[in-house]
Design a protein around this motif. Structure first.
Motif, mmCIF file in Angstrom:
data_model
loop_
_atom_site.group_PDB
_atom_site.id
_atom_site.type_symbol
_atom_site.label_atom_id
_atom_site.label_comp_id
_atom_site.label_asym_id
_atom_site.label_seq_id
_atom_site.Cartn_x
_atom_site.Cartn_y
_atom_site.Cartn_z
ATOM 1 N N TRP A 218 39.774 8.094 13.007
ATOM 2 C CA TRP A 218 39.743 7.124 11.910
ATOM 3 C C TRP A 218 41.005 7.188 11.044
ATOM 4 C CZ3 TRP A 218 33.965 7.622 9.844
ATOM 5 C CH2 TRP A 218 33.136 6.847 10.676
ATOM 6 N N ARG A 219 42.108 7.705 11.603
ATOM 7 C CA ARG A 219 43.318 7.851 10.772
ATOM 8 C C ARG A 219 43.850 6.500 10.294
ATOM 9 N NH1 ARG A 219 44.231 9.032 15.837
ATOM 10 N NH2 ARG A 219 45.774 7.905 17.090
ATOM 11 N N ASP A 220 43.762 5.464 11.123
ATOM 12 C CA ASP A 220 44.317 4.170 10.724
ATOM 13 C C ASP A 220 43.550 3.506 9.583
ATOM 14 O OD1 ASP A 220 46.382 4.420 12.483
ATOM 15 O OD2 ASP A 220 45.408 3.305 14.112
ATOM 16 N N PRO A 221 42.204 3.450 9.658
ATOM 17 C CA PRO A 221 41.483 2.803 8.558
ATOM 18 C C PRO A 221 41.289 3.691 7.329
ATOM 19 C CG PRO A 221 39.939 3.484 10.254
ATOM 20 C CD PRO A 221 41.307 3.756 10.792
ATOM 21 N N CYS A 222 41.681 4.966 7.385
ATOM 22 C CA CYS A 222 41.355 5.891 6.297
ATOM 23 C C CYS A 222 42.199 5.626 5.051
ATOM 24 C CB CYS A 222 41.555 7.333 6.750
ATOM 25 S SG CYS A 222 41.090 8.543 5.482
ATOM 26 N N VAL A 223 41.526 5.292 3.945
ATOM 27 C CA VAL A 223 42.210 4.968 2.685
ATOM 28 C C VAL A 223 42.899 6.194 2.099
ATOM 29 C CG1 VAL A 223 41.853 4.232 0.295
ATOM 30 C CG2 VAL A 223 40.686 3.034 2.171
ATOM 31 N N ALA A 224 42.196 7.340 2.110
ATOM 32 C CA ALA A 224 42.766 8.541 1.487
ATOM 33 C C ALA A 224 43.988 9.036 2.247
ATOM 34 C CB ALA A 224 41.706 9.636 1.400
ATOM 35 N N ARG A 225 43.980 8.875 3.575
ATOM 36 C CA ARG A 225 45.162 9.272 4.337
ATOM 37 C C ARG A 225 46.337 8.380 3.958
ATOM 38 N NH1 ARG A 225 48.701 8.897 8.366
ATOM 39 N NH2 ARG A 225 48.779 10.241 10.158
ATOM 40 N N ALA A 226 46.083 7.094 3.803
ATOM 41 C CA ALA A 226 47.151 6.152 3.462
ATOM 42 C C ALA A 226 47.761 6.477 2.103
ATOM 43 C CB ALA A 226 46.612 4.720 3.480
#
Length: 364
Positions: A218-226
DNA sequence: CACCCGTGGGT
DNA sequence: TACCCAAGGGT
């Protein structure tokens, strides 16, 4: 509990992505049905799902493995467990902690056996009514064992949802918000696998400290990662400091080698567990209150142990006596296993045994 | 709802 | 060392 299911294409894509990851990375566990068995039509055994979920409450997979095997070897069905002696179940649970779980486990096994013909209810609502089964466990059993599209929310799910959706409200107030986020992603197909997938993700990739965002499905949709704050979520309200309590613990042996032990009352700390007699544990040093008349020795040894909400320092007292105890009972050496004690008393035992073997003028 | 209730491993 | 953390439930 939470019957809302994935209702839009974006949510369906997210859950589908995670199920693909799960099919490739699912961890092997004694209570799980493997892909080959599942393909052959094998369903998880509700008894084993229930037992594993109760053991896993606030406990790590590594700590549970051996206990799960020991329980299922000794009590293969819920009806076997229901017929067990209380003391045997408590002893088998010793060391795993949160002993109310073991007391409720036995209550639940007996209700299922006596009131439900030995079969677990197949809905979250029915399960939720049983002792020791709350919102999390009822949803988990319903989803995993009975293929019900329930939303499972544990600490892993809360952390994953906080990061995926960038929810910065601190816990515990964030709980409803995180539950809603989780419910919006729960699929109606393979809900049990999906629930375990989110928890596996939280346990192996979306970890509390150093999340492995680079390999997260879920790295692409993850808000906190962004936004670069994944490791900071979920935020949490500050905790209360732990006070220190003090007490005395009495380890007495009979000249024939028996140990003076007691069973603690069913309610409260270490309820229902085998123990050495001790004073109350208070923030002011308590008065001496030996459980049997004896020439008590002070070896100047102390047991230190930390519970959920306080630190404990127990001063050790030892004696050898054949006087009739005012409290507790002498348990013959052959009938006593130190492993049946909760950890704080196992520590006291180890300390006392070493002392009785060496520095103490023991006839044993 | 706030508090009570264990333990071992990781950092 | 001291803290944090884990597939929560009961009251």
């Amino acid at each position: 509990m939470h019957k809302k299911i994935a209702s839009d294409a974006a949510a369906a894509a997210l859950s589908s992505t995670l199920l693909d990851w799960y099919d490739a990375h699912a961890r092997v566990m004694p209570w799980r049905v493997g892909p080959a068995e599942r393909a052959a039509g094998t369903r998880p055994d509700p008894y084993r799902v229930w037992l594993s979920e109760v053991m896993l409450q606030q406990t790590t997979v590594a700590a549970v493995r051996d206990y799960f095997r020991a329980f299922t070897d000794r009590w293969p069905r819920v009806t076997d467990l229901a017929a067990a002696a209380d003391a045997d179940v408590m002893a088998a649970w010793a060391g795993l902690g949160y002993y109310a779980r073991a007391r409720n486990l036995l209550k639940c096994a007996r209700v299922v056996t006596q009131d439900h013909g030995g079969r677990f209810p197949d809905t979250a609502e029915g399960l939720r009514a049983l002792p020791g089964i709350g919102p999390y466990t009822s949803a988990a059993i319903a989803a995993i064992a009975f293929d019900r599209p329930e939303t499972v929310v544990d600490g892993n799910v809360e952390r994953v949802m906080a990061r995926l959706r960038g929810i910065e409200t601190p816990l515990p107030p964030a709980k409803p918000e995180l539950t809603e986020a989780a419910a919006a992603l729960t699929p109606d197909k393979r809900p049990g696998d999906y629930a375990q997938a989110v928890m596996d993700l939280g346990a192996t990739i979306c970890t509390p400290r150093n999340p492995a965002c680079g390999i997260c499905p879920w790295r692409d949709p993850c808000v906190a990662r962004a936004t670069g704050i994944a490791a900071e979520l979920p935020r949490k309200l500050p905790k209360k400091p732990k006070p220190t309590r003090f007490g005395l613990v009495y380890v007495a042996r009979h000249p024939d080698g028996a140990w003076l032990l007691e069973t603690r009352p069913d309610r409260g700390l270490l309820g229902g567990m085998l123990a050495y007699p001790s004073t109350d544990w208070t923030e002011e040093a308590p008065a001496d209150a030996p459980p049997v008349a004896a020439d008590w020795h002070d070896p100047a040894l102390e047991v230190r142990h930390t519970f959920t909400h306080f630190h404990l320092r127990l001063a050790l007292r030892t004696a050898i006596t054949d006087a009739p105890p005012a409290r507790g009972r002498f348990v013959p050496r052959a009938a006593f296993r130190p492993a049946d004690l909760p950890t704080v008393f196992r520590k006291a035992h180890d300390l006392a045994a070493a002392h009785l073997d060496t520095g103490f003028p023991s006839p044993l």
